[in-house]
Design a protein around this motif. Structure first.
Motif, PDB file in Angstrom:
ATOM      1  N   ARG A 219       0.860  -1.189   0.000  1.00 33.09           N
ATOM      2  CA  ARG A 219       0.000   0.000   0.000  1.00 33.09           C
ATOM      3  C   ARG A 219       0.891   1.232   0.000  1.00 33.09           C
ATOM      4  O   ARG A 219       1.764   1.377   0.857  1.00 33.09           O
TER       5      ARG A 219
ATOM      6  N   GLU B  63      -8.107   0.294  -2.504  1.00 31.75           N
ATOM      7  CA  GLU B  63      -7.334  -0.195  -1.370  1.00 31.75           C
ATOM      8  C   GLU B  63      -7.194  -1.711  -1.400  1.00 31.75           C
ATOM      9  O   GLU B  63      -6.175  -2.258  -0.983  1.00 31.75           O
ATOM     10  N   SER B  64      -8.233  -2.411  -1.882  1.00 29.56           N
ATOM     11  CA  SER B  64      -8.201  -3.872  -1.828  1.00 29.56           C
ATOM     12  C   SER B  64      -9.119  -4.421  -2.895  1.00 29.56           C
ATOM     13  O   SER B  64      -9.930  -3.715  -3.491  1.00 29.56           O
TER      14      SER B  64
ATOM     15  N   GLY C 262      -3.354   3.760  -2.244  1.00 29.75           N
ATOM     16  CA  GLY C 262      -4.017   2.503  -2.525  1.00 29.75           C
ATOM     17  C   GLY C 262      -3.000   1.432  -2.894  1.00 29.75           C
ATOM     18  O   GLY C 262      -1.781   1.663  -2.886  1.00 29.75           O
ATOM     19  N   GLN C 263      -3.510   0.268  -3.242  1.00 27.87           N
ATOM     20  CA  GLN C 263      -2.628  -0.831  -3.622  1.00 27.87           C
ATOM     21  C   GLN C 263      -2.991  -1.410  -4.983  1.00 27.87           C
ATOM     22  O   GLN C 263      -2.195  -2.132  -5.572  1.00 27.87           O
TER      23      GLN C 263
END
Length: 951
Positions: free
Chosen positions: A79, A104-105, A148-149
């Motif tokens: 992240r 984020e996911s 975010g990721q």
């Protein structure tokens, strides 16, 4: 998202308390990522190519004629806060717009993606590259500030140009620059640094710090820029990064002479890396052209040039054991952090030639500079004969996972033995081109689960062969299938039937597993074995059709699934084999495969499966037809009509082709499966295409052709109408001249007679006199009727509709005298070729009716013109002469077939004998018999100027 960098400056770097957490240690850097998924790709250009930055990478390309938008989802190694995105576009496969989303996911499963999980950052537009002639690539930098990721890129419709014939979009490379997202620590450090700056009197907006990387937490090293990796030799780029790290350490220790020396070495090595990168591209182009002599020459040139440069580094004491350690014999590693579970080696497919021969706007050669006393000798001349490259100790294997991400080396491109790269998206080159060198030795033993699963096959074929089929090494799996092929071919004819059947069923069990294999050689070996069993093994040992049915029914569902593989090569191989198997004489009589092809699409089947299914059905219809094939008109049409509703355009188009082929063979019986052919149905483009295709098959004009014919007919009618009006205007002018001549002669005759009468007796004083010069005004010269309404236009209307002496020809619509109607039909009418003359009644009869007319002999015989006139309306003979025509046509006891007698006529004033202008013996006061008045087919219009002429 912004188009420029927001500059932020931090003070207090010299303070002891803030040294460990200074912004210099937190400046943004390159972030590793993996490709989670993409909406599709062309073979050899998977999205996984984006995970590698090197001069020879080919990047990602969308499928040919794909549907837009296209989508790629990336997962970063951790992240992080993204500061900058860099995109290297293709030179002609250019998307008009690229959108960015961050999340984020993601859920554990990848599809379908939940749109609400992503937050839209914005978009960038790419230029169409027309100014450069599509010979340069655009490097687009986008500055963002998002945490975010997962990063999603959405590519919109491509720019159109003459090179992009398949309407594709492509991305050569993407670079993500940012820093780990640690909000609490970042906020604490920021507050602490601001407090120190306040007490030390530093201004965070001090212009003196402008251009100083030490005072900026958002400083990005040029070595993290995408252009650096894309045009640098990976090995040299790694050395440059290590020298740059040493330079920073030297500056911190105030060893400025050494830092200056390293700076010059870095500048020289950048030129070296670019030159080696160009050599690598030229070598790859030579390999693609199969010019192996040139490729060998380029390889030797690179090795000699590289060795000479490394020797110069050692001479200037810039190379030590750590720096010159060369773990560059493994493949290029993707941009993935060592801790990522997706860190797998990836192989590179050869780049396409057109991408390699084009110049890039960022790859211009550096101008030559005069080297300093510490500069490297980087001239590319070949070394002299007494020169030998320095011996370098064999590299020690280092654990790359222990190195920081930015310090990990990027090895040279070379295949790693025994590595079969498998990722979220697979292509042929990823899984089938690896060497077999790593397959030495025996396959690993079967696990307990595999033993339970394959127990029946182990009992028949042996554990060694089944272990090879279950091996993790693809070459062992292929070898096991080939060994089984040989074993079945060598089985003697006298083998007991039970042994033959058990061997066959065990083989089919292994074939089913191998058909699902993602490695192309294993997949092809399974098809080879299956074909041999059906066409050779079963007939050779005279096994029953039940065994053939078992082989087909156990394998065809899996084969149809493989026709939707993400690899186009595997799709083609599977589709061709299904078609070939359906045509085997042993399988054709079973009629099994066609029944699978007309089954409705599954709800979650991939577009490739649906497209392959309809394409196979179309091909088998041409090869097998409907008779004795397992296909019926009902099953084929129901399937095809349902395929018209599929979301994929190619599936719908193929279904249209099948329906048209069915119509050619079975005609109108196909129509009962389709909606009625009306305007509502034709609003659907597919049904319009189908019904117009039916019309072409039947030889009927299509709607477009009918509209074109109507338009041409309308234009022709307008043209004829204008010509008729022009002719009528000319006839009217002639009539006026004739009337003027008649009026002049009558005036002269009246004057002469008046003079004679005055000489004998005086005229009564109250006698009404008509002016001689206006005698013919308001007078019809055919029937003798006079009326005030007989103006120029009134007379035209009277001639056309009311005059009892005239009629309108039913065939050419001209107004002619009734007395000359027969002659008109035989000699003047536009349809004169369709009439003949009866020798009994002398009238004009249609030629198709003339034989029957003559044969019946029921017509009234005509008399000669001297004895009687012949009326063409009532077919009666009456008194000869011109005066008799007027009495016959206008008198109450005359012609009963003259339809104009029903009109109310106004009787003309009684005139003295000899003054009637209607009919005279001399014919000077009226037209002769046979004069005609043409009139337009559409009727009389005001001011049309229609006239008649004398024959």
């Amino acid at each position: 998202m912004c188009s420029h960098r927001k500059r932020r400056y931090q003070g207090g770097q010299g303070s002891g308390g803030s040294t460990s957490s200074s912004p210099a240690h937190r400046m943004p850097h390159k972030i590793g990522f993996v490709v989670v998924s993409s909406s599709g790709h062309e073979d050899g250009f998977s999205a996984r190519e984006l995970m590698i930055h090197a001069p020879t990478v080919s990047g990602w390309r969308s499928p040919r004629f794909c549907q837009f938008p296209q989508e790629i989802v990336l997962q970063m190694v951790e992240r992080c806060r993204i500061r900058k995105l860099q995109l290297l576009a293709h030179q002609y496969m250019i998307s008009s717009k690229i959108e960015f989303y961050i999340s984020e996911s993601l859920p554990e499963y990848f599809v379908p993606y939940q749109a609400e999980r992503f937050r839209r950052l914005g978009y960038v537009s790419l230029c169409d590259n027309e100014k450069t002639g599509c010979k340069a690539r655009e490097l687009k930098s986008v500055y963002v500030d998002a945490v975010g990721q997962f990063l999603k890129l959405i590519f919109h419709q491509n720019h159109v140009n003459k090179y992009n014939v398949y309407n594709q979009v492509a991305l050569v490379a993407i670079n993500i620059i940012g820093d780990p997202a640690d909000f609490s620590d970042d906020s604490n450090i920021t507050s602490r640094e601001k407090l120190i700056d306040h007490y030390l009197g530093h201004n965070t907006e001090d212009p003196a710090l402008e251009g100083s990387c030490a005072g900026k937490s958002d400083y990005i090293s040029p070595l993290d820029d995408l252009a650096f990796d894309m045009y640098q030799d990976p090995e040299v780029a790694q050395i440059i990064r290590k020298l740059d790290e040493r330079k920073r350490e030297a500056v911190q220790k105030e060893r400025y002479d050494y830092a200056k020396k390293l700076k010059q070495a870095i500048a020289d090595l950048q030129k070296v890396g670019e030159r080696l990168g160009r050599y690598e591209v030229e070598k790859r182009c030579a390999v693609e052209k199969e010019d192996y002599d040139l490729a060998k020459e380029k390889k030797q040139q690179m090795e000699q040039y590289r060795a000479k440069v490394y020797e110069q580094l050692e001479l200037h004491s810039l190379a030590d054991a750590e720096l010159m350690r060369r773990p560059f014999d493994s493949p290029l590693q993707p941009l993935v952090h060592s801790g990522s579970p997706r860190h797998q080696p990836a192989t590179l497919s050869l780049p396409q030639q057109e991408e390699r021969v084009t110049e890039n706007r960022f790859a211009d050669p550096f101008p030559q500079e005069k080297p300093s006393s510490h500069s490297l000798d980087i001239s590319p001349q070949h070394p002299t004969g007494d020169w030998a490259p320095p011996t370098i100790d064999p590299p020690r294997r280092t654990h790359l996972e222990s190195l920081p991400y930015d310090e990990r080396p990027l090895p040279a491109v070379r295949k790693q033995p025994g590595a079969a790269a498998v990722g979220p998206e697979k292509s042929d080159g990823d899984v089938s081109e690896g060497p077999r060198a790593g397959a030495a030795g025996d396959p690993e033993p079967l696990t307990e689960k595999a033993l339970r699963e394959a127990s029946s096959a182990v009992d028949v074929l042996g554990e060694a062969l089944v272990a090879g089929a279950y091996s993790k090494t693809w070459s062992h799996r292929e070898d096991a299938l080939l060994a089984l092929y040989k074993q079945l071919m060598e089985m003697p004819v006298g083998t007991p039937k039970e042994d033959l059947k058990s061997t066959l069923r065990a083989s089919v069990f292994l074939i089913r597993r191998a058909i699902r294999d993602i490695v192309t050689p294993v997949f092809q070996a399974s098809l080879k074995l299956l074909k041999m069993i059906i066409t050779q093994y079963i007939p050779k040992h005279k096994l029953s059709k039940l065994e053939t049915t078992h082989c087909v029914e156990r394998t065809i569902p899996i084969l149809l699934t493989r026709t939707g593989d993400s690899s186009a090569r595997l799709r083609v191989i599977a589709s061709n084999f299904v078609q070939e198997m359906a045509l085997f004489k042993e399988v054709k009589s079973l009629q099994i495969i066609p029944s699978y092809l007309v089954q409705p699409f599954k709800a979650k089947s991939s577009p490739h499966v649906a497209l392959s299914q309809v394409a196979l059905l179309a091909r088998l219809l041409r090869d097998l037809g409907l008779e004795c094939s397992g296909l019926t008109a009902d099953s084929v049409m129901k399937f095809s009509v349902s395929a018209l509703e599929h979301r994929v355009y190619e599936v719908r188009e193929t279904a249209v082709t099948i329906i048209l082929d069915m119509y050619k063979q079975h005609g109108a019986s196909v129509l009962e499966y389709l909606p009625p052919d009306d305007s509502t149905t034709r609003k659907n483009v597919l049904y319009k295409t189908i019904f117009e295709g039916f019309a072409k098959i039947d030889g009927r004009p299509t709607d477009a052709e009918i509209r074109a014919q109507k338009k041409a007919a309308t234009e022709e009618a307008e043209k004829r109408k204008k010509e008729e009006i022009k002719a009528l205007q000319g006839q009217l002018a002639a009539l006026r001249e004739m009337q003027a001549e008649v009026q002049e002669k009558e005036s002269d005759a009246v004057k002469a007679k008046n003079q004679d009468t005055q000489g004998r007796k005086a005229a009564p004083p109250d006698a009404a006199e008509i002016p001689d010069n206006h005698y013919l005004d308001n007078l019809c010269i055919f029937c003798g009727e006079r009326s005030d309404s007989f103006t120029e236009e009134g007379l035209d209307l009277h001639y056309w509709k009311q005059c009892l002496m005239l009629t309108r020809c039913d065939y050419c619509k001209q107004v002619v005298e009734i007395s000359s109607l027969t002659e008109h039909l035989l000699t003047e009418c536009d349809k004169k070729d369709g009439f003949g003359k009866c020798y009994r009644c002398s009238e004009a009869i249609l030629k198709e009716e003339l034989p029957r007319h003559i044969k019946m002999k029921d017509c009234n015989p005509a008399k000669s013109e001297k004895l009687a006139n012949r009326c063409p309306l009532c077919h009666e003979n009456f008194t000869p002469g011109e005066e008799a025509w007027k009495a016959h046509l206008m008198g109450p006891a005359g012609c009963t077939m003259n339809l104009r007698k029903t009109h109310v006529l106004h009787t003309a004033p009684t005139l003295p004998l000899g003054k009637s202008p209607a009919v005279t013996k001399s014919g000077t006061s009226g037209p002769k018999a046979g004069s005609k008045i043409p009139t337009p087919k559409g009727g009389l219009s005001k001011g049309s100027g229609r006239t008649y002429t004398k024959r």
